[in-house]
Write an enzyme that holds these catalytic residues in place. Structure first.
Site, PDB file in Angstrom:
ATOM      1  N   GLU A  88      50.104 -34.979  39.076  1.00  0.00           N
ATOM      2  CA  GLU A  88      49.536 -35.935  40.039  1.00  0.00           C
ATOM      3  C   GLU A  88      49.822 -37.384  39.678  1.00  0.00           C
ATOM      4  O   GLU A  88      49.086 -37.994  38.908  1.00  0.00           O
ATOM      5  CB  GLU A  88      48.010 -35.726  40.155  1.00  0.00           C
ATOM      6  CG  GLU A  88      47.374 -36.694  41.152  1.00  0.00           C
ATOM      7  CD  GLU A  88      45.860 -36.528  41.310  1.00  0.00           C
ATOM      8  OE1 GLU A  88      45.263 -35.720  40.581  1.00  0.00           O
ATOM      9  OE2 GLU A  88      45.288 -37.222  42.153  1.00  0.00           O
ATOM     10  N   LYS A 101      51.143 -33.239  43.243  1.00  0.00           N
ATOM     11  CA  LYS A 101      50.009 -33.794  44.004  1.00  0.00           C
ATOM     12  C   LYS A 101      50.205 -35.297  44.156  1.00  0.00           C
ATOM     13  O   LYS A 101      49.788 -36.079  43.299  1.00  0.00           O
ATOM     14  CB  LYS A 101      48.698 -33.489  43.277  1.00  0.00           C
ATOM     15  CG  LYS A 101      47.468 -34.112  43.917  1.00  0.00           C
ATOM     16  CD  LYS A 101      46.185 -33.477  43.422  1.00  0.00           C
ATOM     17  CE  LYS A 101      44.979 -34.205  43.969  1.00  0.00           C
ATOM     18  NZ  LYS A 101      43.726 -33.469  43.753  1.00  0.00           N
TER      19      LYS A 101
HETATM   20  P1  13P Z   1      40.724 -37.603  46.466  1.00  0.00           P
HETATM   21  O1  13P Z   1      41.204 -36.637  47.508  1.00  0.00           O
HETATM   22  O2  13P Z   1      39.287 -38.014  46.675  1.00  0.00           O
HETATM   23  O3  13P Z   1      41.656 -38.754  46.276  1.00  0.00           O
HETATM   24  O4  13P Z   1      40.658 -36.816  45.086  1.00  0.00           O
HETATM   25  C1  13P Z   1      41.671 -35.971  44.763  1.00  0.00           C
HETATM   26  C2  13P Z   1      41.813 -35.893  43.302  1.00  0.00           C
HETATM   27  O5  13P Z   1      41.746 -34.848  42.722  1.00  0.00           O
HETATM   28  C3  13P Z   1      42.084 -37.141  42.570  1.00  0.00           C
HETATM   29  O6  13P Z   1      42.503 -36.847  41.278  1.00  0.00           O
END
Ligand code: 13P
Length: 344
Positions: free
Chosen positions: A179, A224
């Protein structure tokens, strides 16, 4: 790579399903609970998350996996059933956040730029999490756009850590969610969509170069990313079809087709905005990967509000959650529309 990693990754992005990010750290969940006037205690956190994981149809039909926080993966429901068993019974794969947070990056912009920590001892922690049932993990890197940032040093440091984390996960038979989040909210969110495109492309290119150097098997991971979108404080907000178009363009330019799936974060978009944008991205078509959601706020905000910390509101909270999950499931198939949104 074992066959299994690819199977888990494929299941995480199964058609019409997405990931529930319920891995808020103790600090973050306290902020969420403050917004509804509920004290954040071990019990209130358990009750809230138990409500979500027991949201029958909402979990079973639309949620492929749940990202948990360390406390939750060890927690038992009120009736002593481990929360992990409840989500498994609903057909969901347990996942775990393993980074230990974003800390100020020493250098020219220590008040703006951060680097995610958590590599020390990670091999040992992953072995424990695997025993506790986790089959995928998450590590979030944060890139901030402002005057003079991001720096190459910040992108490189974060991408390198992501790759080291991902390689350790695969060694432990755990699928890494990689991510790299280019922020759209917070104090420095004045940038427009073109600047977001530029930085997101730079970040993702760097991440995939590091993943290659670390010999991470792309078939056994899930990306992500943020969508390509203007910062919240930018006066010029892009239309949803432009967000969809530039997001897909950026991903096509940077993400190898060996990656099975991409699950977006919501990043501060409103519930409906996050759903509409995902649906529009999928409507364009022709992408080599599955494109779905891994939302935290955009899946939970309505449920949190409907619940309000009261046991008599559990059914209402579950209804609100199921509705959002269903809307996002439709979006993951490119089939969402306003009529369905309002029909609930
Ligand atoms: P949000 O969808 O609230 O941005 O959170 C996703 C997430 O896992 C952030 O690390």
């Amino acid at each position: 790579m074992t066959e299994k990693l690819a199977d888990i990754a494929a299941a995480m992005v199964a058609p019409g399903k997405g990931i529930l990010a319920a891995d808020e750290s103790s600090g973050t969940i306290k902020k969420r609970f403050d917004s509804i006037g509920v004290a954040s205690t071990e019990d209130s956190r358990r009750d809230y998350r138990e409500m979500l994981f027991r949201a029958g149809e909402g979990m079973k039909n639309y949620v492929s996996g749940v990202i948990l926080y360390d406390e939750t993966i060890r927690q038992k429901a009120k009736d002593s059933t481990p929360l992990v068993d409840i989500m498994k019974a609903a057909g969901s794969i347990p996942g775990i956040k393993v980074d230990t947070g974003a800390k100020p990056l020493a250098g020219p912009h220590p008040k703006v730029e951060v680097v995610t920590e958590g590599l020390d001892g990670l091999r040992e922690r992953l072995a424990v999490y695997h025993k506790l049932g986790a089959r995928f993990a998450k590590w979030r890197a944060v890139i901030t756009i402002s005057e003079g940032t991001p720096t190459w040093n910040c992108i490189k440091a974060n991408a390198h850590a992501l790759a080291r984390y991902a390689a350790l996960c695969q060694e432990a038979s755990i699928v890494p969610i990689v991510e790299p989040e280019v922020l759209m909210d917070g104090p420095y969110s004045h940038h427009d969509i073109d600047r977001c495109y530029e930085v997101t492309e730079w970040t993702q290119r760097t991440v995939f170069r590091e993943l290659y150097d670390a010999r991470v098997a792309l078939e056994g991971m899930v990306l992500k990313p943020n969508m390509v979108i203007a910062g919240q404080k930018c006066a010029k907000q892009a239309k949803p079809d432009q967000v969809a178009e530039l997001t897909l363009k950026c991903l096509k330019a940077t993400v190898p087709s060996a990656v099975p799936g991409i699950a977006f974060l919501s990043g501060g978009q409103s519930d409906e905005q996050a759903t509409e944008n995902l649906s529009l991205i999928n409507q364009i078509g022709g992408a080599p990967w599955r494109l779905t959601f891994s939302y935290g706020r955009a899946l939970q905000a309505a449920a949190l509000k409907a619940w309000g910390g009261k046991s008599e509101n559990v059914a209402a909270g579950q209804r609100a959650f199921t509705h959002r999950a269903r809307m996002n499931s439709l979006a993951a198939l490119g089939k969402w529309n306003v009529q369905q949104e309002k029909a609930a």
